[in-house]
Design a protein around this motif. Structure first.
Motif, PDB file in Angstrom:
ATOM      1  N   LEU A 207      55.697   9.776 -33.282  1.00 56.17           N
ATOM      2  CA  LEU A 207      55.941  10.992 -32.510  1.00 56.17           C
ATOM      3  C   LEU A 207      57.207  10.910 -31.671  1.00 56.17           C
ATOM      4  N   LYS A 208      57.481   9.743 -31.075  1.00 53.84           N
ATOM      5  CA  LYS A 208      58.668   9.626 -30.221  1.00 53.84           C
ATOM      6  C   LYS A 208      59.950   9.842 -31.017  1.00 53.84           C
ATOM      7  N   ILE A 209      59.936   9.473 -32.305  1.00 51.41           N
ATOM      8  CA  ILE A 209      61.119   9.692 -33.135  1.00 51.41           C
ATOM      9  C   ILE A 209      61.217  11.165 -33.523  1.00 51.41           C
ATOM     10  N   LYS A 210      60.079  11.827 -33.730  1.00 53.18           N
ATOM     11  CA  LYS A 210      60.103  13.269 -33.990  1.00 53.18           C
ATOM     12  C   LYS A 210      60.713  14.016 -32.804  1.00 53.18           C
ATOM     13  N   ILE A 211      60.287  13.641 -31.602  1.00 57.07           N
ATOM     14  CA  ILE A 211      60.826  14.285 -30.397  1.00 57.07           C
ATOM     15  C   ILE A 211      62.317  13.985 -30.263  1.00 57.07           C
ATOM     16  N   PHE A 212      62.693  12.739 -30.578  1.00 60.70           N
ATOM     17  CA  PHE A 212      64.108  12.374 -30.556  1.00 60.70           C
ATOM     18  C   PHE A 212      64.913  13.252 -31.512  1.00 60.70           C
ATOM     19  N   LEU A 213      64.430  13.465 -32.730  1.00 59.37           N
ATOM     20  CA  LEU A 213      65.119  14.310 -33.706  1.00 59.37           C
ATOM     21  C   LEU A 213      65.189  15.756 -33.233  1.00 59.37           C
ATOM     22  N   TRP A 214      64.121  16.208 -32.599  1.00 58.08           N
ATOM     23  CA  TRP A 214      64.102  17.573 -32.066  1.00 58.08           C
ATOM     24  C   TRP A 214      65.164  17.741 -30.989  1.00 58.08           C
ATOM     25  N   TYR A 215      65.254  16.754 -30.082  1.00 56.43           N
ATOM     26  CA  TYR A 215      66.305  16.777 -29.058  1.00 56.43           C
ATOM     27  C   TYR A 215      67.691  16.705 -29.697  1.00 56.43           C
ATOM     28  N   LEU A 216      67.804  15.914 -30.740  1.00 52.04           N
ATOM     29  CA  LEU A 216      69.080  15.767 -31.425  1.00 52.04           C
ATOM     30  C   LEU A 216      69.541  17.106 -31.994  1.00 52.04           C
ATOM     31  N   GLN A 217      68.625  17.821 -32.617  1.00 49.68           N
ATOM     32  CA  GLN A 217      68.986  19.112 -33.195  1.00 49.68           C
ATOM     33  C   GLN A 217      69.307  20.143 -32.114  1.00 49.68           C
ATOM     34  N   LYS A 218      68.615  20.061 -30.989  1.00 53.54           N
ATOM     35  CA  LYS A 218      68.898  20.985 -29.894  1.00 53.54           C
ATOM     36  C   LYS A 218      70.200  20.661 -29.176  1.00 53.54           C
ATOM     37  N   GLY A 219      70.734  19.466 -29.411  1.00 58.42           N
ATOM     38  CA  GLY A 219      71.975  19.086 -28.757  1.00 58.42           C
ATOM     39  C   GLY A 219      71.815  18.639 -27.326  1.00 58.42           C
ATOM     40  N   VAL A 220      70.640  18.102 -26.983  1.00 61.41           N
ATOM     41  CA  VAL A 220      70.390  17.718 -25.593  1.00 61.41           C
ATOM     42  C   VAL A 220      70.122  16.226 -25.433  1.00 61.41           C
ATOM     43  N   ILE A 221      70.324  15.430 -26.502  1.00 66.62           N
ATOM     44  CA  ILE A 221      70.263  13.979 -26.339  1.00 66.62           C
ATOM     45  C   ILE A 221      71.288  13.580 -25.275  1.00 66.62           C
ATOM     46  N   LEU A 222      70.909  12.626 -24.417  1.00 65.69           N
ATOM     47  CA  LEU A 222      71.777  12.289 -23.282  1.00 65.69           C
ATOM     48  C   LEU A 222      72.919  11.361 -23.691  1.00 65.69           C
ATOM     49  N   THR A 223      73.772  11.877 -24.549  1.00 67.53           N
ATOM     50  CA  THR A 223      75.050  11.220 -24.801  1.00 67.53           C
ATOM     51  C   THR A 223      75.934  11.434 -23.579  1.00 67.53           C
ATOM     52  N   LYS A 224      77.053  10.743 -23.542  1.00 66.58           N
ATOM     53  CA  LYS A 224      77.859  10.756 -22.319  1.00 66.58           C
ATOM     54  C   LYS A 224      78.432  12.122 -21.984  1.00 66.58           C
ATOM     55  N   ASP A 225      78.741  12.921 -22.994  1.00 68.09           N
ATOM     56  CA  ASP A 225      79.248  14.264 -22.693  1.00 68.09           C
ATOM     57  C   ASP A 225      78.182  15.120 -22.027  1.00 68.09           C
ATOM     58  N   ASN A 226      76.909  14.964 -22.439  1.00 67.47           N
ATOM     59  CA  ASN A 226      75.828  15.708 -21.790  1.00 67.47           C
ATOM     60  C   ASN A 226      75.544  15.180 -20.392  1.00 67.47           C
ATOM     61  N   LEU A 227      75.707  13.876 -20.197  1.00 67.41           N
ATOM     62  CA  LEU A 227      75.545  13.314 -18.850  1.00 67.41           C
ATOM     63  C   LEU A 227      76.620  13.834 -17.907  1.00 67.41           C
ATOM     64  N   LEU A 228      77.842  13.972 -18.403  1.00 67.50           N
ATOM     65  CA  LEU A 228      78.928  14.507 -17.569  1.00 67.50           C
ATOM     66  C   LEU A 228      78.647  15.935 -17.140  1.00 67.50           C
ATOM     67  N   LYS A 229      77.991  16.696 -17.985  1.00 65.73           N
ATOM     68  CA  LYS A 229      77.625  18.070 -17.621  1.00 65.73           C
ATOM     69  C   LYS A 229      76.635  18.091 -16.463  1.00 65.73           C
ATOM     70  N   ARG A 230      75.913  16.989 -16.289  1.00 67.37           N
ATOM     71  CA  ARG A 230      74.942  16.883 -15.193  1.00 67.37           C
ATOM     72  C   ARG A 230      75.520  16.116 -14.003  1.00 67.37           C
ATOM     73  N   ARG A 231      76.845  16.119 -13.930  1.00 63.49           N
ATOM     74  CA  ARG A 231      77.591  15.511 -12.810  1.00 63.49           C
ATOM     75  C   ARG A 231      77.429  13.994 -12.743  1.00 63.49           C
ATOM     76  N   TRP A 232      77.201  13.396 -13.885  1.00 63.04           N
ATOM     77  CA  TRP A 232      77.177  11.934 -13.962  1.00 63.04           C
ATOM     78  C   TRP A 232      78.618  11.416 -13.873  1.00 63.04           C
ATOM     79  N   LYS A 233      78.803  10.363 -13.130  1.00 56.26           N
ATOM     80  CA  LYS A 233      80.135   9.794 -12.978  1.00 56.26           C
ATOM     81  C   LYS A 233      80.190   8.463 -13.718  1.00 56.26           C
TER      82      LYS A 233
END
Length: 324
Positions: A207-233
């Motif tokens: 199930l955790k991999i299914k959720i991971f794939l779902w997040y991947l398709q939605k484009g919300v996996i916390l890659t660094k560009d998404n972290l920067l959008k959340r004011r990550w430094k």
């Protein structure tokens, strides 16, 4: 983060399938409205005597002093009414203009220019059809297009014969016209539907991999560009190469990802997908049905391995592994 309205959308139409309690409550209350319109009983008589005062359910609005239960029914009434159609008998339950009883939608939507100038709104079908000519008047004279629309409307309703039986309310979301909570909940969630996602939940992986794939398709996996959008430094560069880390880069354009996709191509003759949506939607359709599930399991394992390797480098300070 993913928006709540997407998380609460059913898995079959693109969401995570978490129950939206507010929507569920709307559906459960709607079941009471359906019974109030179609059935006769002690509790129906008590509610009608206390709250309707000679009006129909469709005509009343929430008033100060109403009980919490009755107020809740009236708050969701319009959500309920727009998903059903009245079958006219005596015409005393349905409103002439506002309710759906003739054609494919309410008359106020079929003839908005007439509705805007009608003198009396919220009148019942029985009241409007109770005399000849129709018991309907307007604030100004009908000329031109409005007169033509009026003649069209009159021609539609003049053949309707009222009877002594009570009106009934038909639920349009089920084949037998009977209300179900499931049908209404699904319809409420359809506004947020996103196609193709049902395939993610059918892959035979944890199930955790299914959720991971779902997040991947939605484009919300916390890659660094998404972290920067959340004011990550922090550093935006990929941990495997000098380019900026994005979902597209990490899983499809980085030299590590390209090597893995190339290996798949040489082994199976399958071209790499262009992005995450393509990978989980249209790309698997090119495989024979018997092999489709196996390919998806392999792709899920590959993406999961890339993600775990990336996290080892970022969080555990490990050196990137070689391709082999």
């Amino acid at each position: 983060m993913v928006e709540w309205n997407i998380l609460s959308t059913p898995k079959s139409i693109g969401g995570l399938g978490i129950t939206d309690l507010e929507a569920q409550n709307t559906c459960l209350l709607s079941k009471w409205l359906f019974k109030l319109l179609n059935e006769e009983g002690t509790w129906q008589q008590l509610l009608k005597k206390k709250y309707l005062s000679g009006k129909t359910l469709t005509q009343v609005t929430k008033q100060p002093g109403d009980s919490q239960f009755w107020g809740g029914l009236l708050e969701i009434k319009e959500h309920f009414l727009q998903r059903g159609k009245f079958q006219i008998n005596n015409g005393k339950q349905a409103r002439f203009w506002e309710d759906w009883w003739l054609g494919s939608k309410p008359l106020m939507q079929q003839y908005p220019s007439l509705y805007n100038i009608v003198r009396r709104r919220n009148q019942t079908v029985a009241s409007a059809l109770g005399s000849i000519p129709l018991n309907i008047s307007f604030r100004r004279a009908l000329v031109g297009d409005k007169l033509g629309l009026w003649h069209e409307l009159v021609s539609k309703v003049m053949n309707i014969v009222l009877t002594d039986a009570n009106d009934s309310f038909k639920w349009t979301l089920t084949q037998n016209s009977v209300f179900t909570v499931k049908s209404m909940y699904r319809d409420l969630m359809l506004t947020n539907s996103i196609p193709c996602n049902s395939r993610v939940w059918k892959i035979k992986v944890p199930l955790k991999i299914k959720i991971f794939l779902w997040y991947l398709q939605k484009g919300v996996i916390l890659t660094k560009d998404n972290l920067l959008k959340r004011r990550w430094k922090g550093e935006s560069k990929c941990c495997f190469c000098p380019k900026d880390e994005t979902i597209q880069h990490l899983f499809f354009e980085c030299h590590v990802a390209k090597f893995v996709w190339s290996a798949i191509f040489f082994a199976f003759g399958v071209k790499a997908p262009t992005n995450a949506i393509n990978m989980l939607c249209s790309w698997p359709s090119g495989f024979p049905m018997k092999l489709r599930k196996q390919f998806l399991v392999g792709v899920a394992a590959m993406c999961w391995a890339i993600w775990l390797s990336r996290n080892d480098v970022v969080f555990n300070r490990k050196h990137p592994n070689s391709y082999m």
